[in-house]
Design a protein around this motif. Structure first.
Motif, PDB file in Angstrom:
ATOM      1  N   GLU A   1      10.253  13.641   1.041  1.00 34.10           N
ATOM      2  CA  GLU A   1      10.722  12.418   0.389  1.00 34.10           C
ATOM      3  C   GLU A   1      10.147  11.184   1.082  1.00 34.10           C
ATOM      4  O   GLU A   1       9.959  11.215   2.295  1.00 34.10           O
ATOM      5  N   PRO A   2       9.916  10.078   0.347  1.00 33.74           N
ATOM      6  CA  PRO A   2      10.125   9.937  -1.089  1.00 33.74           C
ATOM      7  C   PRO A   2       8.998  10.584  -1.889  1.00 33.74           C
ATOM      8  O   PRO A   2       7.869  10.687  -1.409  1.00 33.74           O
ATOM      9  N   SER A   3       9.309  10.992  -3.116  1.00 33.26           N
ATOM     10  CA  SER A   3       8.294  11.446  -4.066  1.00 33.26           C
ATOM     11  C   SER A   3       7.432  10.249  -4.467  1.00 33.26           C
ATOM     12  O   SER A   3       7.743   9.104  -4.111  1.00 33.26           O
ATOM     13  N   ILE A   4       6.396  10.493  -5.233  1.00 30.12           N
ATOM     14  CA  ILE A   4       5.535   9.402  -5.681  1.00 30.12           C
ATOM     15  C   ILE A   4       6.320   8.422  -6.560  1.00 30.12           C
ATOM     16  O   ILE A   4       6.281   7.203  -6.341  1.00 30.12           O
ATOM     17  N   THR A   5       7.080   8.956  -7.521  1.00 31.86           N
ATOM     18  CA  THR A   5       7.824   8.041  -8.397  1.00 31.86           C
ATOM     19  C   THR A   5       8.899   7.292  -7.603  1.00 31.86           C
ATOM     20  O   THR A   5       9.095   6.089  -7.818  1.00 31.86           O
TER      21      THR A   5
ATOM     22  N   LEU B   1       0.857  -1.185   0.000  1.00 29.64           N
ATOM     23  CA  LEU B   1       0.000   0.000   0.000  1.00 29.64           C
ATOM     24  C   LEU B   1       0.896   1.238   0.000  1.00 29.64           C
ATOM     25  O   LEU B   1       1.776   1.377   0.863  1.00 29.64           O
ATOM     26  N   LEU B   2       0.651   2.124  -0.953  1.00 27.18           N
ATOM     27  CA  LEU B   2       1.379   3.400  -1.008  1.00 27.18           C
ATOM     28  C   LEU B   2       0.434   4.502  -0.530  1.00 27.18           C
ATOM     29  O   LEU B   2      -0.595   4.772  -1.165  1.00 27.18           O
ATOM     30  N   LEU B   3       0.775   5.094   0.595  1.00 28.16           N
ATOM     31  CA  LEU B   3      -0.046   6.167   1.166  1.00 28.16           C
ATOM     32  C   LEU B   3       0.542   7.497   0.717  1.00 28.16           C
ATOM     33  O   LEU B   3       1.646   7.867   1.117  1.00 28.16           O
ATOM     34  N   ILE B   4      -0.195   8.215  -0.137  1.00 19.11           N
ATOM     35  CA  ILE B   4       0.341   9.468  -0.688  1.00 19.11           C
ATOM     36  C   ILE B   4      -0.263  10.672   0.029  1.00 19.11           C
ATOM     37  O   ILE B   4      -1.478  10.879   0.000  1.00 19.11           O
ATOM     38  N   ALA B   5       0.616  11.462   0.651  1.00 20.76           N
ATOM     39  CA  ALA B   5       0.196  12.711   1.296  1.00 20.76           C
ATOM     40  C   ALA B   5       0.752  13.895   0.513  1.00 20.76           C
ATOM     41  O   ALA B   5       1.587  13.723  -0.375  1.00 20.76           O
ATOM     42  N   HIS B   6       0.290  15.094   0.850  1.00 20.91           N
ATOM     43  CA  HIS B   6       0.764  16.268   0.119  1.00 20.91           C
ATOM     44  C   HIS B   6       2.240  16.528   0.353  1.00 20.91           C
ATOM     45  O   HIS B   6       2.995  16.800  -0.576  1.00 20.91           O
ATOM     46  N   GLY B   7       2.667  16.445   1.626  1.00 20.39           N
ATOM     47  CA  GLY B   7       4.035  16.843   1.983  1.00 20.39           C
ATOM     48  C   GLY B   7       4.038  18.266   2.486  1.00 20.39           C
ATOM     49  O   GLY B   7       3.227  19.092   2.052  1.00 20.39           O
ATOM     50  N   SER B   8       4.937  18.536   3.442  1.00 18.22           N
ATOM     51  CA  SER B   8       4.971  19.842   4.100  1.00 18.22           C
ATOM     52  C   SER B   8       6.407  20.299   4.303  1.00 18.22           C
ATOM     53  O   SER B   8       7.328  19.481   4.418  1.00 18.22           O
ATOM     54  N   ARG B   9       6.600  21.617   4.352  1.00 19.85           N
ATOM     55  CA  ARG B   9       7.914  22.159   4.723  1.00 19.85           C
ATOM     56  C   ARG B   9       8.223  21.858   6.192  1.00 19.85           C
ATOM     57  O   ARG B   9       9.374  21.844   6.608  1.00 19.85           O
TER      58      ARG B   9
ATOM     59  N   ARG C   1       0.971  24.576  12.043  1.00 17.34           N
ATOM     60  CA  ARG C   1       0.720  25.883  12.648  1.00 17.34           C
ATOM     61  C   ARG C   1      -0.770  26.229  12.647  1.00 17.34           C
ATOM     62  O   ARG C   1      -1.289  26.806  13.611  1.00 17.34           O
ATOM     63  N   HIS C   2      -1.464  25.846  11.579  1.00 20.49           N
ATOM     64  CA  HIS C   2      -2.897  26.166  11.509  1.00 20.49           C
ATOM     65  C   HIS C   2      -3.651  25.556  12.688  1.00 20.49           C
ATOM     66  O   HIS C   2      -4.496  26.211  13.301  1.00 20.49           O
ATOM     67  N   VAL C   3      -3.333  24.289  12.973  1.00 19.40           N
ATOM     68  CA  VAL C   3      -4.039  23.581  14.049  1.00 19.40           C
ATOM     69  C   VAL C   3      -3.537  24.051  15.415  1.00 19.40           C
ATOM     70  O   VAL C   3      -4.323  24.259  16.349  1.00 19.40           O
ATOM     71  N   ALA C   4      -2.210  24.204  15.519  1.00 23.18           N
ATOM     72  CA  ALA C   4      -1.616  24.500  16.833  1.00 23.18           C
ATOM     73  C   ALA C   4      -1.804  25.954  17.253  1.00 23.18           C
ATOM     74  O   ALA C   4      -1.920  26.247  18.445  1.00 23.18           O
ATOM     75  N   GLU C   5      -1.827  26.871  16.261  1.00 25.24           N
ATOM     76  CA  GLU C   5      -1.833  28.288  16.619  1.00 25.24           C
ATOM     77  C   GLU C   5      -3.027  29.054  16.057  1.00 25.24           C
ATOM     78  O   GLU C   5      -3.726  29.754  16.783  1.00 25.24           O
TER      79      GLU C   5
END
Lengths: 122, 122
Positions: free
Chosen positions: A47-51, A4-12, B76-80
């Motif tokens: 990371e990792p990216s989708i590919t 199962l590959l769970l794909i999320a947006h990713g965050s800074r 930050r949106h959730v925490a602050e």
């Protein structure tokens, strides 16, 4: 072998990416009857990216990959970016079967989970 | 009178905001044993804002508001941002009890929902 590959947006914010990895870990623990592994991947910013995620699955010996998009709404990312990335990856791994599921926000049981959440910690 | 305020991020894409409103509508339908109404609100980019959402609850006659953040990670949106907006709104409505719940992505049952999602539509 089915992954199962769970794909999320990713965050800074790395803690948000870690939160996704932790959800993937818990998902792996409860889904072992169906999936040999659960691997998190990110559309961008992490990371990792989708590919790269598909490469990891292939190297692990996957024959089937079920992709669950961990997104709340069916925006461009879900409708266009994820399928496009999967098409690219599929070209690199022609023997691999990739099964794309709907985004989690559209699941019929999401309102039930939100209702449960309104009760917790009282 | 007890109202559930479902707070989402908000999107420039109106269909995404509509998707949140639809989830709120379904949540209202299954939660009437506990909540008189379910009202969606948005941190940014869509209406009503959080403070406007609290105003709506108050005008509807709410004495208690349970807030469920429809967010996948505790950034930050959730925490602050959400707590800060709720504090502002609470000052305007001193009689109102506001109960803030954890974000939905942190719920113990989220991995179960993701596992369910991997099975659907086969």
């Amino acid at each position: 072998m089915h992954i199962l590959l769970l794909i999320a947006h990713g965050s800074r914010r790395e803690a948000s990416n870690q939160e996704v990895r932790e959800v993937a870990r818990k998902l792996e623990a409860i889904s072992s009857s169906r999936f040999d592994r659960v691997i998190p991947a990110f559309l961008e910013l992490a990371e990792p990216s989708i590919t790269a995620g598909i490469d990891i699955c292939s190297e692990a010996g996957a024959t089937d990959i079920t992709v669950v998009p961990y997104f709340l709404s069916a925006g461009r990312h879900v409708a266009e970016d994820i399928p496009e990335n999967l098409r690219k990856a599929a070209k690199q791994h022609p023997g691999l079967k990739i099964h794309l599921r709907p985004h989690i926000g559209g699941h019929d049981e999401m309102p039930v989970l939100l209702f449960q959440s309104s009760f917790d910690e009282e």
